[in-house]
Scaffold this motif. Structure first.
Motif, short mmCIF file in Angstrom:
data_model
loop_
_atom_site.label_atom_id
_atom_site.label_comp_id
_atom_site.label_asym_id
_atom_site.label_seq_id
_atom_site.Cartn_x
_atom_site.Cartn_y
_atom_site.Cartn_z
N PRO A 35 0.81 -1.23 0.00
CA PRO A 35 0.00 0.00 0.00
C PRO A 35 0.84 1.27 0.00
N THR A 36 1.99 1.23 0.66
CA THR A 36 2.86 2.42 0.66
C THR A 36 3.40 2.70 -0.74
N ILE A 37 3.73 1.65 -1.46
CA ILE A 37 4.20 1.84 -2.85
C ILE A 37 3.12 2.49 -3.70
N LEU A 38 1.88 2.05 -3.52
CA LEU A 38 0.78 2.63 -4.29
C LEU A 38 0.52 4.08 -3.89
N GLU A 39 0.67 4.39 -2.62
CA GLU A 39 0.52 5.79 -2.19
C GLU A 39 1.60 6.67 -2.83
N LEU A 40 2.82 6.16 -2.88
CA LEU A 40 3.89 6.93 -3.52
C LEU A 40 3.60 7.15 -5.00
N LEU A 41 3.08 6.12 -5.66
CA LEU A 41 2.74 6.26 -7.08
C LEU A 41 1.66 7.30 -7.30
N ASP A 42 0.74 7.44 -6.38
CA ASP A 42 -0.30 8.46 -6.51
C ASP A 42 0.23 9.86 -6.29
N MET A 43 1.28 10.00 -5.52
CA MET A 43 1.79 11.33 -5.18
C MET A 43 2.81 11.85 -6.19
N ILE A 44 3.57 10.96 -6.81
CA ILE A 44 4.67 11.40 -7.69
C ILE A 44 4.18 12.21 -8.89
N PRO A 45 3.10 11.83 -9.61
CA PRO A 45 2.67 12.65 -10.76
C PRO A 45 2.31 14.08 -10.39
#
Length: 873
Positions: A35-45
């Protein structure tokens, strides 16, 4: 400091992992890290779109750290290089391959990898050096060549590295499913745009390109691409997965909604149709049987550039597939070769798409195990011809306009095969290949001509006509290559057979005369009897011998194909577009040269009684040439003699704006037509002499008179008296500028045409024009450069036929007295070059002209002296 922090963090993670144990550690990874990886993916763009590139880099490093923690059995813990290049398992692969995670990854990386449309324009760009660290992702030499919209190149390297790391974490099969879903989404999006249900903006198209680049990097992660060794590490199971993925994805990529995005302004309706046919097309448009594939309008330059970006990213993905599969890509060549050739043609394509299509074709060719693109095309030539013929037949049957992309494939295909056929080291192989495919080419040409004849009307657009002319030019080049290869192959066989028969004849002669023991055996007796009893073939004057070997080509299909092309190009010569006329002249010249090769081969093979296909072609296609030459010549002479004082102010402004390009275009067209006449003089064996004398010579005479400012042109009686030279020289040198650049541009082709005429077999029949025409050319001897060399060569060609015609005039121009005994040709250059006949007071510039004329005349007198004695006629 950073190294110390990194080592300390790794120790803390090891201690925490040992404290939890393997079971709790795996559960913790799936519940917390994924879940942390997915949260990072949502924030980077969001950081990338707001321009916070430093935060993007930090979050990417954090993302990589979480993914690396999930890998098992690492020899060196937290080693990025080992994760990218070794086949290691990850504990979060199943969690990251769920549908929500896949959508998050595609949404994030399609934004990060969105290309910058402005970067595809050809302008100088600074190439950033990539890191020397082996763990970083370096650029391919054949990679997708554009900048990115939100991040710089060094950050893009980190983005691609993260994509490859995720691909390694989720595994080959799950990565293949992700890639398949990417192109399924692209297909659905392009289908909605094509049907008009959704009007996609520029942002959406660029993100589609980013989605394709994301899929490309996923392929690189699957293949474990090693930049140092330039190789992949794929197991057999991975190769099977990638091959299955190619069978699923490649047909989708090259299908209509995705691959056929427009990249040029040219509308697909390039010809007018009959009212009944247009009604049927309107009915099909209303019923949505014809979509934006067939008719596109109102497209902006920004949309076309974004479409070019999308097509370029798709080609880059195909290129990555070929590098991953290696020689296995040949199994998928029937799917990708034709679409890539569509995009490699300049017809209907963006220049960016065209250049990268050709580059990727080269990479795919090397991956498939071929040396050159032409080798790949030749191996698949029969398949390509069959596909093109079926498409053309369908268009002819439906009376529908031919897609410009199809015309582009024909253009590229035949040019590449013709280029391959010209290589001497592959003559034998290419000759057999071309021979077996001539029938298919003739069938394809017939289908293409049916489409052209059914759809062509006088109101057709110039772009459509240029496409047709370009196709004729490429097919003509292929036919010429085929003819040359067959003739060269036949000459090789003939020389080999002649050498063997000559050797056998000499051995028999030596044996009969008893000259030395040459070891005459029974085998030789058998060969002698076999040769002596063989019947010599008889030629009946038809161009092909009935009793001759079947290996001797008849060129029947080539002759028919060339004549069909010449007939259409002769018709297009009446088009008002100068560019079309000039292109048609090039095709007609090439066609005449090809037919001349056949005629020369038949003459060498069968003798003077053989038929020459060039002669009926001259009789049929020369009238349109001379008609265009006369009209263009009249237009050019009128443009030169028109005075500006006779024009209104508006006409003068229009003349200043348009006259120079128009006049230059007329001169180029006349040069092309004179080049055709020159070639026909050289290859027609005297057949063209009457047409040159009655049609071409009067036009040349008018233009030469125009060069002398109209004064000498009024005098039709150019006798052999030396006074005419003085008058011509005086009228020519009366102008301060002499011959201008615009006039010299047409003078050189005229002189070359005259030189070819007098060098050819037509020369003796044109000897009666040497006194007047040669005297006409003598004042031009003072010119330097290409024009001066052309004058010198033309006069030497004339003097070779009749050296006495200009002998007296050359003496007068040189400044020496004519010898009292012309039969005794002593050194005629006993005079001084300064003793030139002058007319009144001359300026210093005019005196330099006189000295130059005298020097050139002396050189021509020396040339006459060096000529061998000829028979009196």
């Amino acid at each position: 400091m950073e190294v110390i922090l990194s080592q300390s963090a790794r120790k803390v993670l090891r201690c925490y992992k040992c404290h939890l144990g393997e079971t709790l550690w795996k559960r913790h990874l799936s519940q917390t890290i994924a879940p942390t990886i997915l949260e990072l993916l949502d924030m980077i763009p969001a950081f990338a779109q707001s321009g916070k590139e430093l935060e993007v880099q930090n979050y990417l490093r954090l993302l990589n750290g979480y993914v690396i923690m999930s890998f098992r059995d690492l020899r060196h813990e937290f080693d990025l290089r080992e994760c990218l290049l070794e086949n290691k398992k990850s504990d979060v692969g199943s969690a990251l391959s769920c549908s929500n995670a896949i959508e998050a990854m595609k949404r994030a990386f399609s934004v990060l990898l969105s290309p910058d449309v402005n970067s595809i324009l050809y302008s100088p760009m600074i190439q950033n050096q990539t890191s020397s660290d082996h763990a970083t992702v370096t650029k391919y030499n054949e990679s997708f060549g554009c900048r990115f919209r939100y991040v710089r190149d060094d950050t893009i390297v980190a983005v691609k590295q993260s994509v490859r790391l995720i691909s390694c974490a989720i595994g080959t099969k799950r990565s293949a499913l992700v890639i398949d879903s990417c192109f399924a989404e692209m297909f659905e999006s392009c289908s909605r745009m094509s049907s008009g249900k959704v009007i996609a903006n520029h942002e959406h198209r660029v993100q589609l390109a980013g989605l394709s680049i994301f899929a490309e990097e996923m392929i690189a992660g699957i293949c474990k691409w090693n930049e140092e060794e330039n190789s992949t590490r794929l197991s057999r199971s991975s190769i099977r997965v990638i091959s299955s993925l190619a069978s699923s994805v490649l047909p989708v990529i090259v299908s209509h909604p995705v691959w056929t995005l427009p990249t040029s302004f040219v509308c697909e309706f390039t010809a007018k149709h009959t009212s009944q046919n247009m009604k049927s097309w309107k009915h099909r448009i209303d019923n949505k049987e014809i979509t934006s594939k067939h008719y596109r309008h109102g497209t902006s330059a920004e949309v076309l550039n974004s479409n070019a970006i999308v097509i370029g990213s798709l080609m880059s993905f195909i290129n990555a597939f070929s590098r991953a599969m290696g020689a296995e890509i040949t199994a998928h060549m029937p799917i990708i070769l034709f679409p890539l050739l569509e995009r490699a043609s300049p017809i209907g394509n963006h220049s960016y798409v065209q250049s990268y299509a050709r580059m990727y074709l080269g990479t795919i060719t090397k991956s498939a195990g071929y040396e050159k693109i032409a080798d790949l095309i030749v191996e698949n030539f029969d398949y390509m011809l069959d596909l093109i013929s079926r498409k053309l037949q369908r268009h002819a049957k439906e009376r529908s306009p031919v897609d410009r992309s199809l015309l582009g494939v024909i253009d590229v295909l035949f040019w590449l095969v013709a280029q391959q056929g010209d290589e001497p080291d592959k003559l034998e192989k290419q000759t057999s290949t071309l021979l077996s495919q001539i029938s298919m080419v003739a069938h394809m040409l017939n289908s293409f001509l049916c489409c052209v004849d059914l759809q062509f009307t006088p109101g057709a657009t110039q772009g459509h006509l240029m496409d047709i002319v370009r196709i004729f030019k490429s097919i003509n080049a292929f036919m010429d290559s085929s003819i040359s290869n067959q003739i060269d192959d036949c000459r090789f066989d003939t020389d080999h057979a002649t050498a063997q028969s000559t050797e056998e004849w000499l051995r028999r002669l030596d044996f009969e005369l008893g000259i030395g023991p040459f070891g005459h055996t029974e085998d030789d007796d058998f060969e002698e009897e076999e040769i002596s009893n063989s019947d010599e073939p008889e030629f009946h004057g038809t161009g092909c011998n009935d009793n001759d070997d079947n290996d001797i080509p008849s060129f029947a299909k080539e002759i028919v194909a060339i004549n069909c092309i010449l007939s259409r190009c002769s018709y297009f010569m009446y088009n008002a577009n100068l560019q079309i006329q000039i292109s048609c002249c090039d095709i007609i010249l090439s066609g005449f040269q090809s037919l001349g090769k056949i005629g020369s081969f038949r003459k060498m093979r069968y003798g003077e009684a053989s038929s020459n296909p060039l002669l009926p072609a001259i009789a049929e296609f020369w009238p349109p040439m001379i008609t265009r030459l006369r009209s263009t010549s009249s237009s050019l002479l009128t443009a030169k003699t028109l005075s500006r004082s006779d024009l209104s102010i508006g006409q003068i402004m229009a003349t200043d704006r348009d006259e120079a390009p128009s006049q230059r275009g007329l001169e180029i067209l006349i040069s092309k037509l004179l080049e055709i006449a020159s070639e026909l003089c050289l290859i027609s064996d005297g057949f063209f002499v009457d047409r040159f004398e009655n049609d071409v010579y009067p036009i040349l005479y008018k233009h030469l008179g125009d060069f002398l400012h109209g004064r000498a042109g009024r005098n039709n009686d150019f006798d052999r008296h030396s006074q005419s030279i003085v008058l011509l020289r005086k009228s020519m040198l009366s102008s301060d500028r002499g011959i201008t650049e615009s006039k010299s541009s047409i003078l050189c082709p005229i002189l070359i045409c005259l030189e070819c005429a007098y060098k050819s077999t037509c020369g003796p029949s044109l000897a009666k024009w040497i006194p007047s025409l040669g005297t006409f050319l003598l004042p031009f001897l003072f010119l330097e450069g290409d024009v001066g060399d052309a004058v010198d060569k033309t006069l030497k060609a004339m003097l070779t036929i009749d050296s006495d015609a200009l002998w007296r005039n050359l003496h007068a121009l040189y400044g020496s007295e004519f010898p009292s005994n012309p039969v005794k040709r002593s050194d005629c250059r006993h005079g001084n070059s300064s003793d030139v006949v002058l007319c009144g007071k001359r300026s210093r510039q005019h005196q330099s002209y006189d000295v130059a004329l005298s020097r050139k005349a002396g050189e021509l007198l020396d040339f006459i002296k060096s000529l061998p004695e000829s028979n009196l006629c």
